[in-house]
Design a protein around this motif. Structure first.
Motif, short mmCIF file in Angstrom:
data_model
loop_
_atom_site.label_atom_id
_atom_site.label_comp_id
_atom_site.label_asym_id
_atom_site.label_seq_id
_atom_site.Cartn_x
_atom_site.Cartn_y
_atom_site.Cartn_z
N ASN A 195 16.05 28.74 78.82
CA ASN A 195 14.90 28.38 78.56
C ASN A 195 15.35 27.13 77.98
N ARG A 196 16.20 27.68 77.28
CA ARG A 196 16.11 26.15 76.05
C ARG A 196 16.80 24.82 77.01
N LEU A 197 17.56 24.78 77.36
CA LEU A 197 18.64 24.05 78.60
C LEU A 197 16.74 22.96 78.79
N ASN A 198 16.14 23.94 80.05
CA ASN A 198 15.19 23.18 80.57
C ASN A 198 14.34 22.92 80.49
N LYS A 199 13.39 23.39 79.06
CA LYS A 199 12.86 22.48 78.25
C LYS A 199 13.69 21.05 77.71
N ALA A 200 14.44 21.38 77.53
CA ALA A 200 15.46 19.74 77.20
C ALA A 200 15.03 18.95 78.23
N ILE A 201 15.07 19.37 79.73
CA ILE A 201 15.13 18.61 80.87
C ILE A 201 13.88 18.08 81.00
N ASP A 202 13.12 19.13 81.37
CA ASP A 202 11.52 18.90 80.74
C ASP A 202 11.30 18.05 80.06
N LYS A 203 11.72 17.86 78.57
CA LYS A 203 11.55 16.24 77.79
C LYS A 203 11.97 15.17 78.35
N LEU A 228 13.41 18.93 70.07
CA LEU A 228 13.58 18.92 71.62
C LEU A 228 12.93 17.41 72.24
N THR A 229 11.33 17.81 71.27
CA THR A 229 10.80 16.42 71.50
C THR A 229 11.44 15.37 70.66
N LYS A 230 11.71 15.51 69.56
CA LYS A 230 12.55 14.14 68.89
C LYS A 230 13.69 13.98 69.58
N MET A 231 14.37 14.45 70.47
CA MET A 231 15.54 13.90 70.99
C MET A 231 15.10 13.15 71.86
N ALA A 232 13.83 13.35 72.43
CA ALA A 232 14.03 12.80 74.09
C ALA A 232 13.19 11.70 73.58
N GLU A 233 12.73 11.80 71.86
CA GLU A 233 11.83 9.87 71.51
C GLU A 233 12.84 9.06 71.56
N ALA A 261 20.37 20.22 63.16
CA ALA A 261 19.88 19.53 64.35
C ALA A 261 18.61 18.74 63.86
N TRP A 262 17.93 19.14 62.79
CA TRP A 262 16.83 17.80 62.59
C TRP A 262 17.19 17.20 61.25
N ASN A 263 17.88 18.05 60.34
CA ASN A 263 18.65 16.56 59.58
C ASN A 263 19.30 16.27 59.59
N ALA A 264 19.94 16.00 61.05
CA ALA A 264 21.04 15.25 62.00
C ALA A 264 20.40 14.10 62.09
N ILE A 265 19.50 14.43 62.85
CA ILE A 265 18.79 13.36 63.92
C ILE A 265 17.54 12.64 63.07
N GLU A 266 16.78 13.33 61.76
CA GLU A 266 16.14 12.32 61.10
C GLU A 266 17.66 11.42 60.04
N ALA A 267 18.95 12.21 59.86
CA ALA A 267 20.15 10.99 59.66
C ALA A 267 20.28 9.81 60.60
N GLY A 268 19.95 10.16 62.24
CA GLY A 268 20.08 9.06 63.53
C GLY A 268 21.42 9.54 64.12
N VAL A 269 21.94 10.76 63.88
CA VAL A 269 22.89 10.69 64.67
C VAL A 269 22.88 10.75 66.44
N LEU A 297 22.49 15.83 74.16
CA LEU A 297 22.68 17.50 73.99
C LEU A 297 23.67 18.09 74.52
N VAL A 298 24.85 18.86 74.36
CA VAL A 298 25.28 19.06 74.53
C VAL A 298 25.17 20.26 74.76
N PRO A 299 25.07 20.82 75.28
CA PRO A 299 24.83 22.63 76.49
C PRO A 299 26.53 23.27 75.85
N THR A 300 26.84 24.07 75.67
CA THR A 300 28.22 24.49 75.31
C THR A 300 28.00 25.87 75.50
N GLU A 301 27.25 26.34 76.89
CA GLU A 301 27.00 27.85 77.12
C GLU A 301 28.00 28.16 77.68
#
Ligand SMILES: [Zn+2]
Length: 433
Positions: free
Chosen positions: A324-332, A278-283, A256-264, A288-292
């Motif tokens: 936890n991950r979903l709520n962190k993403a939303i909070d950020k 998640l912080t970098k995604m928010a910035e 995910a970090w690689n993909a974000i660095e590359a500009g997806v 994010l598509v959470p598929t649980e």
């Protein structure tokens, strides 16, 4: 009489029957109307539809005299829902291995049979109220594009499809364990990337076949190969030059970090995203598509897969981690786009199975209107389509549904109770009377 005949002839030439029918006005009386951009419910609105488009939204008083409107006064009217992560040309049993099933399907299921089966699954989305899907690969060589075109021309019924074509992936794709001499089979399902230059060509091939979005596998787990940052950069740069968005399947945090660095533009799944990612995604406002799935779905799944009672302790742990991950993403402030990724046959229609995403997001603590916004406006916006779908505004496509109940206080039974479905101005279901 002769004059009348000539008049009718002229009429027929200038206004073919289809055209006249398409331009018919329809009015909908909405007791409540979901404004997906501002994430709120409006009261007592009239929606004017002409042909396949929404023309105007007005107050009840704006209804022209002597016009019979579709009466949805007792219901909540919403834009047609969007599932941002589907695989309508793929289905496996709960107890099947993904790689073995894929090879079996690629070597023993004809494209003709596969697309006929896929078309039945696609149709089930429409009749559930999901009027658009983003179909993200595992669909052979552009069978998703073919199905999209068949639906658009009216040959078969189904939702609007945004098709990715074959997923761009590193050696082997997600089909692990295939011997070197049989790797060519994988080329029937994935576009295997062999370097940055090849990555550019792969996007051009997809553009040439008219895809709507580019899907990559940033990692191929459990197959250990993955795309490099340079390869993903080449994909993103080329795709963006053609106004195509790039969305990345990521299981590991590193990919995910690689993909974000590359500009997806978006991350699918993101099961193991670190806080810093998640912080970098928010910035960068990368969605994010959470598929649980919900606990109820997981219980059905493990039963079908043949797990024993003492082998299912991991479900709660897994769900807690995901919430936890979903709520962190939303909070950020990471934009959340709703997607099911349900391709296992759990003995209900695919469209019905897809609705489990609402249960999961709700159980994870998302508010009803936020869930709806993730499956309408935000989903459309991240395709640059918010003026066409996912939002009831003038000039948008007339993709409109209505539900019975109280969305705010009784979310799941209400969203599951779809009484009215319109796509492109055509009514597919009306149980509102
Ligand atoms: Zn998927």
């Amino acid at each position: 009489m002769k004059q009348l005949f000539i008049f009718l002839l002229v009429l027929a030439i200038y206004f073919p029957a289809g055209l006249i029918a398409q331009e018919e006005s329809i009015y909908i009386k909405a007791g409540k109307l979901y404004d997906s951009k501002n994430n709120k419910l409006l009261k007592n609105k009239i929606i004017h539809i002409k042909g396949s488009k929404i023309i105007e939204i007005g107050e009840f008083e704006s209804l022209p005299k002597n016009i019979q409107a579709i009466d949805l006064t007792g219901y909540t009217v919403l834009p047609g829902l969007i599932d941002a992560h589907t695989h309508v040309l793929f289905s496996q049993e709960a107890n099947e291995d993904f790689a073995e099933h894929s090879i079996h399907s690629l070597t023993m299921e004809s494209d003709a049979l596969r697309i006929l089966r896929g078309s039945k699954r696609a149709k089930s989305y429409l009749y559930q109220g999901i009027t658009s899907i983003k179909d993200l690969g595992n669909s052979g060589l552009y069978l998703d594009v073919a199905l999209r075109d068949a639906i658009n021309e009216g040959t078969v019924e189904g939702p609007r499809i945004f098709a990715s074509g074959p997923i761009l992936a590193a050696k082997g794709g997600q089909i692990y364990g295939v011997l070197p001499e049989h790797q060519n089979i994988i080329n029937l399902e994935y576009r295997i990337i062999t370097g940055p230059e090849d990555a550019k060509n792969a996007v051009r091939e997809h553009v040439n076949q008219n895809v709507d979005i580019i899907k990559i596998c940033a990692d191929n787990l459990p197959n250990k190969t993955y795309l490099t940052i340079d390869e993903i950069k080449a994909i993103v740069k080329t795709a963006h030059a053609y106004q195509l968005k790039v969305t990345a399947h990521c299981v590991t945090n590193q990919s995910a970090w690689n993909a974000i660095e590359a500009g997806v533009d978006g991350i699918e799944h993101g099961f193991n995203l670190a806080d810093s990612t998640l912080t970098k995604m928010a910035e960068n406002q990368i969605y994010l598509v959470p598929t649980e799935n919900s606990k109820e779905y997981m219980n059905t799944y493990v039963k079908l897969a043949g797990y024993k009672e003492n082998e299912i302790g991991w479900i709660d742990k897994y769900l807690n981690k995901m919430r936890n991950r979903l709520n962190k993403a939303i909070d950020k402030g990471v934009p959340i786009v709703a997607g099911s990724d349900n391709y296992t046959d759990i003995k209900v229609s695919r469209g019905e199975s897809s609705f489990d995403m609402f249960q999961y997001y709700f159980d994870a603590g998302m508010k009803p209107l936020d869930i709806l916004q993730s499956s309408t406006y935000i989903s459309a916006k991240h395709l640059n389509k918010e003026n066409e779908i996912g939002y009831i505004i003038p000039q948008a496509n007339a993709d409109i549904i209505a539900v019975k109940g109280d969305l705010i206080n009784d979310f799941i039974p209400t969203i599951e109770n779809v009484v009215f479905i319109m796509k492109n101005g055509k009514v597919y279901k009306n149980k509102s009377d």
